[in-house]
Design an enzyme around this catalytic site. Structure first.
Site, short mmCIF file in Angstrom:
data_model
loop_
_atom_site.label_atom_id
_atom_site.label_comp_id
_atom_site.label_asym_id
_atom_site.label_seq_id
_atom_site.Cartn_x
_atom_site.Cartn_y
_atom_site.Cartn_z
N ARG A 1 0.69 -1.11 0.03
CA ARG A 1 -0.03 0.11 0.02
C ARG A 1 0.79 1.11 0.16
O ARG A 1 0.51 2.26 -0.50
CB ARG A 1 -1.09 0.19 1.18
CG ARG A 1 -0.40 0.00 2.58
CD ARG A 1 -1.21 0.29 3.71
NE ARG A 1 -0.61 -0.03 5.02
CZ ARG A 1 -1.28 0.53 6.15
NH1 ARG A 1 -2.21 1.11 5.90
NH2 ARG A 1 -0.52 0.20 7.27
N GLU B 1 -19.67 2.36 -1.10
CA GLU B 1 -18.89 1.85 -2.13
C GLU B 1 -19.80 1.85 -3.28
O GLU B 1 -18.97 1.99 -4.57
CB GLU B 1 -18.44 0.22 -1.85
CG GLU B 1 -17.37 0.16 -0.58
CD GLU B 1 -18.01 0.23 0.73
OE1 GLU B 1 -19.42 0.33 0.98
OE2 GLU B 1 -17.16 0.54 1.80
N PHE C 1 -15.35 -5.24 0.49
CA PHE C 1 -16.28 -4.30 0.60
C PHE C 1 -16.61 -3.96 -0.96
O PHE C 1 -17.76 -3.51 -1.22
CB PHE C 1 -16.23 -3.23 1.55
CG PHE C 1 -15.93 -3.72 2.98
CD1 PHE C 1 -16.73 -4.73 3.47
CD2 PHE C 1 -15.00 -3.12 3.63
CE1 PHE C 1 -16.59 -5.21 4.84
CE2 PHE C 1 -14.88 -3.59 4.99
CZ PHE C 1 -15.62 -4.62 5.40
N ARG D 1 -1.67 -4.72 2.74
CA ARG D 1 -1.59 -3.65 3.60
C ARG D 1 -0.25 -3.90 4.21
O ARG D 1 0.57 -2.87 4.60
CB ARG D 1 -2.80 -3.86 4.82
CG ARG D 1 -2.54 -3.11 6.03
CD ARG D 1 -3.47 -3.33 6.96
NE ARG D 1 -3.65 -2.50 8.02
CZ ARG D 1 -4.29 -1.07 8.17
NH1 ARG D 1 -4.85 -0.90 7.17
NH2 ARG D 1 -4.19 -0.51 9.42
#
Lengths: 313, 275
Positions: free
Chosen positions: A8, A56, A81, A165
Site C-alpha cells: 500500500r 462503495e 467491501f 496492507r
C-alpha cells in the site's frame, strides 16, 4: 531476512507520481484514505481527490461518471467491501459500459489480519475475474506494485488491482519489466512449474530453494496478471515440466488456481495442485499465523510439488 | 424564462404523440418491454431532448454535451423514442427494439446505441454517474449539466441516497434529477410495497432543492428545468407527478402494464386513443 515493503505504501507513492505526470488521474476513496494511503495523493492534489464516504456503490458509480467524461479515476476501498458490495456497479456501470475505471481493492488477502473474517478479502479475484472486460492484477511485492500502478495509468479500460496492507518480502527486481498480461519467469526448472501471485511468490521462491537441495528442479513463474492469463507462457511451462502447482493468498475457487485449471483442463491436462484458501473463511489472527492456519505456506508448496511430480509418473 | 408560444407547444405535443405511438408499436412488435413507465415519462423526455439539453445528434460523443442518464433503465422505449425524435438515428430503427442484432437492447446500452450516455438496467446507479460527470465538468470548467431520470420505485435502492448525499456534499448545482412519480411499481402501488413517505421532505433533508410539478404539463416541465439552472450551490430534484400508462385509458394507473406489451388488438385501440 530479506527487505520488506508494504504494497500500500508503494501504491500510495506511485499514485502521486502518476498524478504528477497526468492531470486526468483522479483518486476516489471511501473513508479509508489513511489505510489505503491515497491520503498521499490527496495532500499533493486536493482538488483531484474525492472522498465519497462509506458508500462503495456510489464510489464506483461516481468513478464511472468521471471516466465517461474522459478522466481516469482510481477508486479505492477495502477489497472485500468494494468487490462484494459494489459488484453490481462494477459489472454494469464499469464493465458493461466499458469505462476506464481503475478499481483498487485494498487490505487484500490476509493482510488485515486480526480484523477477522469479515475483513479478509479472499474471494475478490474470483468476483472480478468473472466480469467480461475486466483486467485483474496482483503484484508480487511493493516494487512490482509501483510498476503496476504505472502500467494502469497507461492502460485503457476496466481493471482491478489488489493491494496488500502489511510489509512483505521484496522479490521483484527494479529493472524487471512489467507488462499487463505477461507472466514473468523467475526460475526455470524441469520437474514442475510453480505459478504464484502476490505474497505467495516469495514463498514459492523459498520452496524452490529447498526443493533444489533435494534434487528437484522447478519453474517459478510470477503470474501477476490473473486476467488476461498469460496462456502461452503457462502452456509452455506445463508442456515442459508436465506438472503444475499454483499458489495464491486467495480462495482457489475461481482464483489463480481456478484460472490455471480452466486453461490446462481444456488445453493440456497435466497434474495440478492448488495452494490457497480451501473454501473457508479466515479467522482473527496476525498475518503469519493466518498463513499457517490457512495453509498458505512454503511447506504446502513443497508438498504439492512432490504430489504433482508423483502424479505424472 | 421562455414562455412557449402556441406553435412550439404544438410541435412538442406532436413529439409526445409520436413517442407514445413508438412506445406502443415497438413493444407490441417485440412482444415484451415496459410501456407503463415509458408512457409516464414521455413529456419529461420530450422537453429534455427537444428543448433543454445541449446535444449533437451528428456527434453523440461530443465532449461538451449535456448528459442524460436513464437510471430507470426499463423505460428504454421512451429513451429510444426521444433519441429518434431528436435525430440520433432513423425512427424506423425503433421497430427493431429487443430483436437479435438490434442496437436497441431491452435495457439501454451505451456501447451500441448512439446517444445513450450510460448502460443501465440495474436500478439505482444513474445518480452516481451523474455526479461523476458533473464533478468532471467542474474540473474542466465547462457549463455542462447532468440529467438523470429516476423511477419512484427505484429510489428504494440505497445507492440513490448515497449518491444524493454526494451531490449535496459537493454542491453539484449542475446535477438535475427527475423522479417519475407515477406511484406504481412492479408488485403494486409504491406506498404498499414500501412507502416513500414525504418524498419532497426526504430530498430536502438531503440538501436538495426540490420542485414539484405536473409531469405531463409541458410548460411546467420546461419552467422547472429552467428554474433548476438558476439554483446555485445545490442540486435540484424535480418531482414529476405522472400517470403510469399515460395516454391509454386501459393502461393508466394499472400495475399490470409495468412490464407487459400490448397485443395487436390492444395496440389498435391504444393508438386510436392517442391525442
Amino acid at each position: 531476512m530479506s527487505k520488506t515493503l508494504a504494497p500500500r505504501e508503494a501504491f500510495g507513492k506511485a499514485l502521486v507520481q502518476l498524478g504528477a505526470e497526468n492531470e486526468d488521474i483522479l483518486v476516489l476513496d471511501a473513508d479509508c484514505s489513511k489505510a489505503t494511503m491515497t491520503s498521499l495523493f490527496q495532500k499533493e492534489f486536493p482538488h483531484r481527490f474525492f472522498n465519497l464516504g462509506i458508500a462503495e456503490a456510489d464510489l464506483v458509480g461516481t468513478g464511472a461518471g468521471l471516466a465517461l467524461a474522459g478522466k481516469t479515476p482510481f477508486v479505492n476501498a477495502y477489497a472485500n467491501f468494494l468487490t462484494g458490495r459494489a459488484w453490481d456497479q462494477i459489472r454494469i456501470s464499469v464493465c458493461y459500459a466499458n469505462l476506464n475505471v481503475k478499481v483498487i481493492g485494498h487490505n487484500s488477502g490476509t493482510s488485515p489480519g486480526q480484523e477477522g473474517p469479515t475483513h479478509l478479502p479472499l474471494e475478490d479475484i474470483t468476483l472480478m475475474r468473472a466480469l467480461p472486460r475486466m483486467t485483474v492484477i496482483e503484484p508480487a511485492d511493493g516494487v512490482e506494485m509501483a510498476k503496476a500502478v504505472r502500467a494502469l495509468g497507461e492502460h485503457e479500460g476496466p481493471a482491478y488491482l489488489r493491494v496488500g496492507r502489511m510489509p512483505t518480502p521484496i522479490v521483484n527486481r527494479e529493472a524487471g519489466r512489467f507488462v499487463i498480461g505477461k507472466a514473468n519467469v523467475y526460475l526455470e526448472g524441469k520437474d514442475a512449474s510453480i505459478l504464484a501471485c502476490g505474497v505467495m511468490l516469495s514463498k514459492a521462491l523459498e520452496a524452490a530453494e529447498e526443493l533444489k537441495a533435494e534434487g528437484i528442479s522447478v519453474d517459478v513463474i510470477n503470474v501477476h496478471t490473473i486476467k488476461p492469463l498469460d496462456s502461452s507462457c503457462i502452456l509452455e511451462a506445463a508442456s515442459r515440466t508436465g506438472a503444475v502447482v499454483t499458489a495464491e493468498e486467495h480462495t482457489v475457487i475461481g482464483g489463480l488456481g481456478g484460472a490455471v485449471a480452466e486453461l490446462l483442463a481444456q488445453n493440456l491436462p497435466v497434474p495440478v495442485r492448488m495452494v490457497g484458501v480451501q473454501d473457508r473463511f479466515g479467522l482473527s489472527a496476525k498475518m503469519p499465523e493466518l498463513h499457517e492456519a490457512l495453509g498458505l505456506t512454503r511447506e504446502n508448496i513443497i508438498k504439492a510439488v512432490k504430489e504433482v511430480i508423483s502424479a505424472k509418473k | 424564462m421562455v414562455q412557449f408560444v402556441e406553435p412550439q407547444l404544438h410541435e412538442l405535443a406532436d413529439n409526445c404523440k409520436r413517442m407514445r405511438q413508438w412506445i406502443l408499436t415497438t413493444t407490441n412488435k417485440a412482444g415484451s418491454g415496459h410501456p407503463g413507465g415509458s408512457l409516464s415519462a414521455v413529456e419529461v423526455m420530450a422537453v429534455l431532448y427537444m428543448k433543454i439539453m445541449r446535444v449533437d445528434p451528428e456527434n453523440p460523443d461530443w465532449d461538451r454535451r449535456d448528459y442524460f442518464f436513464l437510471s430507470k433503465g426499463h423505460a428504454a422505449p421512451v429513451l429510444y423514442a426521444a433519441l429518434a425524435e431528436r435525430g440520433f438515428f432513423p425512427a424506423e430503427e425503433l421497430m427493431t427494439l429487443r430483436q437479435a442484432g438490434s442496437r436497441l437492447h431491452g435495457h439501454p446500452s451505451s456501447e451500441c446505441t448512439p446517444g445513450v450516455d450510460i448502460s443501465s438496467g440495474s436500478l439505482g446507479q444513474g445518480l452516481s454517474i451523474a455526479n461523476g460527470v458533473a464533478l468532471a465538468a467542474r474540473l474542466k470548467g465547462t457549463e455542462q449539466r447532468a440529467y438523470v431520470l429516476l423511477g419512484d420505485g427505484e429510489i428504494q435502492e440505497g445507492q440513490v441516497w448515497e449518491a444524493a448525499m454526494t451531490s449535496a456534499h459537493y454542491k453539484l448545482d449542475n446535477v438535475c434529477a427527475i423522479v417519475d412519480y407515477n406511484r406504481l411499481q412492479l408488485d403494486g402501488p409504491v406506498d404498499e410495497v414500501k412507502t416513500l413517505g414525504s418524498l419532497r421532505a426526504k430530498w430536502e433533508a438531503f440538501g436538495w432543492n426540490a420542485i414539484e410539478i405536473d409531469g405531463h404539463h409541458l410548460q411546467e416541465i420546461y419552467n422547472s428545468f429552467e428554474k433548476a439552472k438558476e439554483v446555485k450551490g445545490r442540486p435540484t430534484v424535480i418531482l414529476a407527478h405522472t400517470v403510469k400508462g399515460k395516454g391509454v385509458s386501459f393502461m393508466e394507473n394499472q400495475v399490470g402494464w409495468h412490464g407487459v406489451a400490448p397485443n395487436d388488438e390492444q395496440l389498435e385501440i391504444a393508438l386510436k386513443e392517442l391525442r
